[in-house]
Design a protein around this motif. Structure first.
Motif, PDB file in Angstrom:
ATOM      1  N   GLU A  62     -47.757   5.748 -12.556  1.00 34.97           N
ATOM      2  CA  GLU A  62     -46.536   5.498 -11.557  1.00 34.97           C
ATOM      3  C   GLU A  62     -46.151   3.535 -11.579  1.00 34.97           C
ATOM      4  O   GLU A  62     -47.429   2.277 -11.806  1.00 34.97           O
ATOM      5  CB  GLU A  62     -46.618   5.339  -9.999  1.00 34.97           C
ATOM      6  CG  GLU A  62     -45.144   5.292  -9.234  1.00 34.97           C
ATOM      7  CD  GLU A  62     -44.703   5.794  -9.434  1.00 34.97           C
ATOM      8  OE1 GLU A  62     -42.771   5.410  -9.169  1.00 34.97           O
ATOM      9  OE2 GLU A  62     -44.588   6.833  -9.699  1.00 34.97           O
ATOM     10  N   ILE A  63     -45.324   3.142 -12.113  1.00 30.92           N
ATOM     11  CA  ILE A  63     -44.738   2.250 -12.722  1.00 30.92           C
ATOM     12  C   ILE A  63     -45.229   0.533 -11.484  1.00 30.92           C
ATOM     13  O   ILE A  63     -43.375   1.537 -10.807  1.00 30.92           O
ATOM     14  CB  ILE A  63     -43.461   1.860 -13.566  1.00 30.92           C
ATOM     15  CG1 ILE A  63     -43.824   2.347 -14.934  1.00 30.92           C
ATOM     16  CG2 ILE A  63     -43.172   0.082 -13.555  1.00 30.92           C
ATOM     17  CD1 ILE A  63     -44.961   1.829 -15.593  1.00 30.92           C
ATOM     18  N   LYS A  64     -45.452  -0.454 -11.175  1.00 27.33           N
ATOM     19  CA  LYS A  64     -45.125  -1.011  -9.886  1.00 27.33           C
ATOM     20  C   LYS A  64     -44.923  -2.386 -10.653  1.00 27.33           C
ATOM     21  O   LYS A  64     -45.833  -2.506 -11.498  1.00 27.33           O
ATOM     22  CB  LYS A  64     -46.296  -0.272  -9.066  1.00 27.33           C
ATOM     23  CG  LYS A  64     -46.861   0.576  -8.323  1.00 27.33           C
ATOM     24  CD  LYS A  64     -45.705   1.083  -7.330  1.00 27.33           C
ATOM     25  CE  LYS A  64     -45.816   2.271  -6.657  1.00 27.33           C
ATOM     26  NZ  LYS A  64     -44.754   2.830  -5.588  1.00 27.33           N
ATOM     27  N   LEU A  65     -44.335  -3.240  -9.357  1.00 28.81           N
ATOM     28  CA  LEU A  65     -44.854  -4.875  -9.672  1.00 28.81           C
ATOM     29  C   LEU A  65     -45.743  -4.971  -8.915  1.00 28.81           C
ATOM     30  O   LEU A  65     -45.197  -4.869  -7.903  1.00 28.81           O
ATOM     31  CB  LEU A  65     -43.422  -5.317  -9.568  1.00 28.81           C
ATOM     32  CG  LEU A  65     -42.288  -4.646 -10.539  1.00 28.81           C
ATOM     33  CD1 LEU A  65     -41.577  -3.787 -10.229  1.00 28.81           C
ATOM     34  CD2 LEU A  65     -41.824  -5.974 -10.554  1.00 28.81           C
ATOM     35  N   GLY A  66     -46.709  -5.922  -9.140  1.00 31.33           N
ATOM     36  CA  GLY A  66     -47.561  -6.328  -8.031  1.00 31.33           C
ATOM     37  C   GLY A  66     -47.358  -7.906  -8.754  1.00 31.33           C
ATOM     38  O   GLY A  66     -47.896  -8.298  -9.339  1.00 31.33           O
ATOM     39  N   VAL A  67     -47.465  -8.838  -7.122  1.00 35.45           N
ATOM     40  CA  VAL A  67     -47.591  -9.740  -6.773  1.00 35.45           C
ATOM     41  C   VAL A  67     -48.637 -10.436  -6.533  1.00 35.45           C
ATOM     42  O   VAL A  67     -48.816  -9.510  -5.273  1.00 35.45           O
ATOM     43  CB  VAL A  67     -46.229 -10.784  -5.993  1.00 35.45           C
ATOM     44  CG1 VAL A  67     -46.670 -11.828  -5.894  1.00 35.45           C
ATOM     45  CG2 VAL A  67     -44.942 -10.345  -6.294  1.00 35.45           C
ATOM     46  N   LEU A  68     -49.960 -11.202  -6.876  1.00 28.00           N
ATOM     47  CA  LEU A  68     -51.347 -11.367  -6.040  1.00 28.00           C
ATOM     48  C   LEU A  68     -51.302 -12.777  -5.308  1.00 28.00           C
ATOM     49  O   LEU A  68     -50.765 -14.036  -7.066  1.00 28.00           O
ATOM     50  CB  LEU A  68     -52.398 -10.830  -7.177  1.00 28.00           C
ATOM     51  CG  LEU A  68     -53.979 -10.903  -7.230  1.00 28.00           C
ATOM     52  CD1 LEU A  68     -54.426  -9.953  -6.221  1.00 28.00           C
ATOM     53  CD2 LEU A  68     -54.528 -11.262  -8.625  1.00 28.00           C
ATOM     54  N   LEU A  69     -52.477 -12.770  -4.611  1.00 32.39           N
ATOM     55  CA  LEU A  69     -52.343 -14.047  -4.383  1.00 32.39           C
ATOM     56  C   LEU A  69     -53.314 -14.394  -3.618  1.00 32.39           C
ATOM     57  O   LEU A  69     -53.937 -13.500  -3.139  1.00 32.39           O
ATOM     58  CB  LEU A  69     -51.618 -14.799  -3.134  1.00 32.39           C
ATOM     59  CG  LEU A  69     -49.759 -15.099  -3.140  1.00 32.39           C
ATOM     60  CD1 LEU A  69     -49.221 -13.522  -3.554  1.00 32.39           C
ATOM     61  CD2 LEU A  69     -49.160 -15.929  -2.207  1.00 32.39           C
ATOM     62  N   GLU A  70     -53.924 -15.503  -4.277  1.00 33.46           N
ATOM     63  CA  GLU A  70     -55.899 -15.274  -4.178  1.00 33.46           C
ATOM     64  C   GLU A  70     -55.705 -16.852  -2.470  1.00 33.46           C
ATOM     65  O   GLU A  70     -55.403 -17.798  -2.414  1.00 33.46           O
ATOM     66  CB  GLU A  70     -56.788 -16.348  -4.925  1.00 33.46           C
ATOM     67  CG  GLU A  70     -56.618 -14.590  -5.782  1.00 33.46           C
ATOM     68  CD  GLU A  70     -57.600 -15.675  -7.472  1.00 33.46           C
ATOM     69  OE1 GLU A  70     -58.691 -15.526  -6.743  1.00 33.46           O
ATOM     70  OE2 GLU A  70     -57.787 -15.041  -7.975  1.00 33.46           O
ATOM     71  N   LEU A  71     -56.621 -16.224  -1.887  1.00 37.23           N
ATOM     72  CA  LEU A  71     -57.191 -16.678  -0.804  1.00 37.23           C
ATOM     73  C   LEU A  71     -57.783 -17.993  -0.778  1.00 37.23           C
ATOM     74  O   LEU A  71     -59.850 -17.035  -1.252  1.00 37.23           O
ATOM     75  CB  LEU A  71     -56.914 -16.392   0.914  1.00 37.23           C
ATOM     76  CG  LEU A  71     -55.591 -15.272   1.173  1.00 37.23           C
ATOM     77  CD1 LEU A  71     -56.215 -14.611   2.348  1.00 37.23           C
ATOM     78  CD2 LEU A  71     -54.416 -16.018   1.427  1.00 37.23           C
ATOM     79  N   SER A  72     -58.287 -19.320   0.069  1.00 34.34           N
ATOM     80  CA  SER A  72     -59.679 -19.604  -0.244  1.00 34.34           C
ATOM     81  C   SER A  72     -59.391 -21.412   1.655  1.00 34.34           C
ATOM     82  O   SER A  72     -58.355 -20.766   2.080  1.00 34.34           O
ATOM     83  CB  SER A  72     -59.912 -20.691  -1.471  1.00 34.34           C
ATOM     84  OG  SER A  72     -58.555 -21.507  -1.262  1.00 34.34           O
ATOM     85  N   ASP A 147     -46.894  -3.104 -14.347  1.00 31.50           N
ATOM     86  CA  ASP A 147     -47.914  -2.066 -15.541  1.00 31.50           C
ATOM     87  C   ASP A 147     -48.066  -1.106 -14.639  1.00 31.50           C
ATOM     88  O   ASP A 147     -47.382  -1.087 -13.019  1.00 31.50           O
ATOM     89  CB  ASP A 147     -48.601  -2.729 -14.918  1.00 31.50           C
ATOM     90  CG  ASP A 147     -50.128  -2.559 -16.756  1.00 31.50           C
ATOM     91  OD1 ASP A 147     -49.387  -0.869 -16.976  1.00 31.50           O
ATOM     92  OD2 ASP A 147     -51.039  -3.096 -17.862  1.00 31.50           O
ATOM     93  N   MET A 148     -48.515   0.302 -15.132  1.00 30.67           N
ATOM     94  CA  MET A 148     -49.297   1.506 -13.861  1.00 30.67           C
ATOM     95  C   MET A 148     -50.266   1.096 -13.178  1.00 30.67           C
ATOM     96  O   MET A 148     -50.687  -0.443 -12.997  1.00 30.67           O
ATOM     97  CB  MET A 148     -49.755   2.373 -14.789  1.00 30.67           C
ATOM     98  CG  MET A 148     -48.675   3.084 -16.380  1.00 30.67           C
ATOM     99  SD  MET A 148     -49.818   4.193 -17.035  1.00 30.67           S
ATOM    100  CE  MET A 148     -50.717   3.058 -18.085  1.00 30.67           C
ATOM    101  N   THR A 149     -49.739   1.809 -11.494  1.00 32.60           N
ATOM    102  CA  THR A 149     -50.644   1.492 -10.776  1.00 32.60           C
ATOM    103  C   THR A 149     -52.356   1.187 -10.798  1.00 32.60           C
ATOM    104  O   THR A 149     -52.733   0.709 -10.305  1.00 32.60           O
ATOM    105  CB  THR A 149     -50.617   2.434  -9.951  1.00 32.60           C
ATOM    106  OG1 THR A 149     -49.134   2.237  -9.639  1.00 32.60           O
ATOM    107  CG2 THR A 149     -51.057   2.658  -8.249  1.00 32.60           C
TER     108      THR A 149
END
Length: 207
Positions: A62-72, A147-149
């Protein structure tokens, strides 16, 4: 504690409350951003094994849009906002007034808008945690992937496979006009950060 499922019911209630507050903040910000009223169902907070997640999200292809944030800082880990094609089309239609047929061919303005939506959504939950726990957290610049899930999830899976085979998933269902769209947020704190969350809230986290 060495995995998320070790936490007891009291600690799960804390996660649910964080989900409620974060969702409320997110909807307020999103409504303001698109200048349109949005209603939302009660968020569903789940502890899941990595291998179960793709099927829940419609399958690994399944096509998804992913937004990634890293925590520190006081907490370390990742937040990922997973956006369905339907959600992206609805939000971009309201925000930019454009009709999107294929999310894999977004122009720079649309990509920037999706990235900002993901940033707002994730930071709403992050802010809810830091206010409740009086912690200081630094958030990275958001990174977007379409991309794809299965491919999108490979990034956090590879990083966290050595720490745990589970993750925390927050499912939100939105309603506006005659549309209903669903989004998911994956919360992947490192184990010591998860322990710190519950200690900061005065909870006995072990079951």
């Amino acid at each position: 504690m060495n995995k998320y499922s070790d936490i007891n019911e009291s600690a799960r209630d804390v996660l649910m409350e964080i989900g409620n507050i974060g969702t409320g903040n997110a909807v307020t910000a999103l409504s303001s951003m698109i200048n349109h009223r949005i209603e939302i169902d009660h968020p569903n907070v789940k502890i899941m094994e990595f291998e179960e997640v793709p099927a829940m999200l419609g399958g690994p292809e399944e096509i998804k849009l992913g937004v990634l944030l890293e925590l520190s800082g006081d907490l370390n880990g990742m937040f990922m906002f997973l956006i369905s094609t339907k959600f992206a089309q609805a939000m971009l239609g309201k925000l930019l007034g454009t009709e999107i047929e294929d999310v894999r061919n977004l122009d720079d303005m649309s990509l920037s808008a999706v990235c900002e939506i993901g940033n707002i959504m994730c930071c709403s939950y992050i802010n809810a945690m830091t206010v409740m726990m009086d912690l200081r957290v630094h958030v990275s610049v958001p990174d977007i992937c379409i991309d794809m899930t299965g491919a999108i999830l490979s990034v956090p899976m590879i990083h966290f496979a050595r720490l745990s085979d589970e993750l925390l998933l927050i499912e939100d269902k939105y309603h506006f006009d005659d549309q209903e769209v669903v989004s998911h947020i994956l919360f992947l704190p490192e184990i010591h950060s998860l322990e710190r969350i519950f200690k900061a809230l005065g909870e006995e986290y072990e079951g």
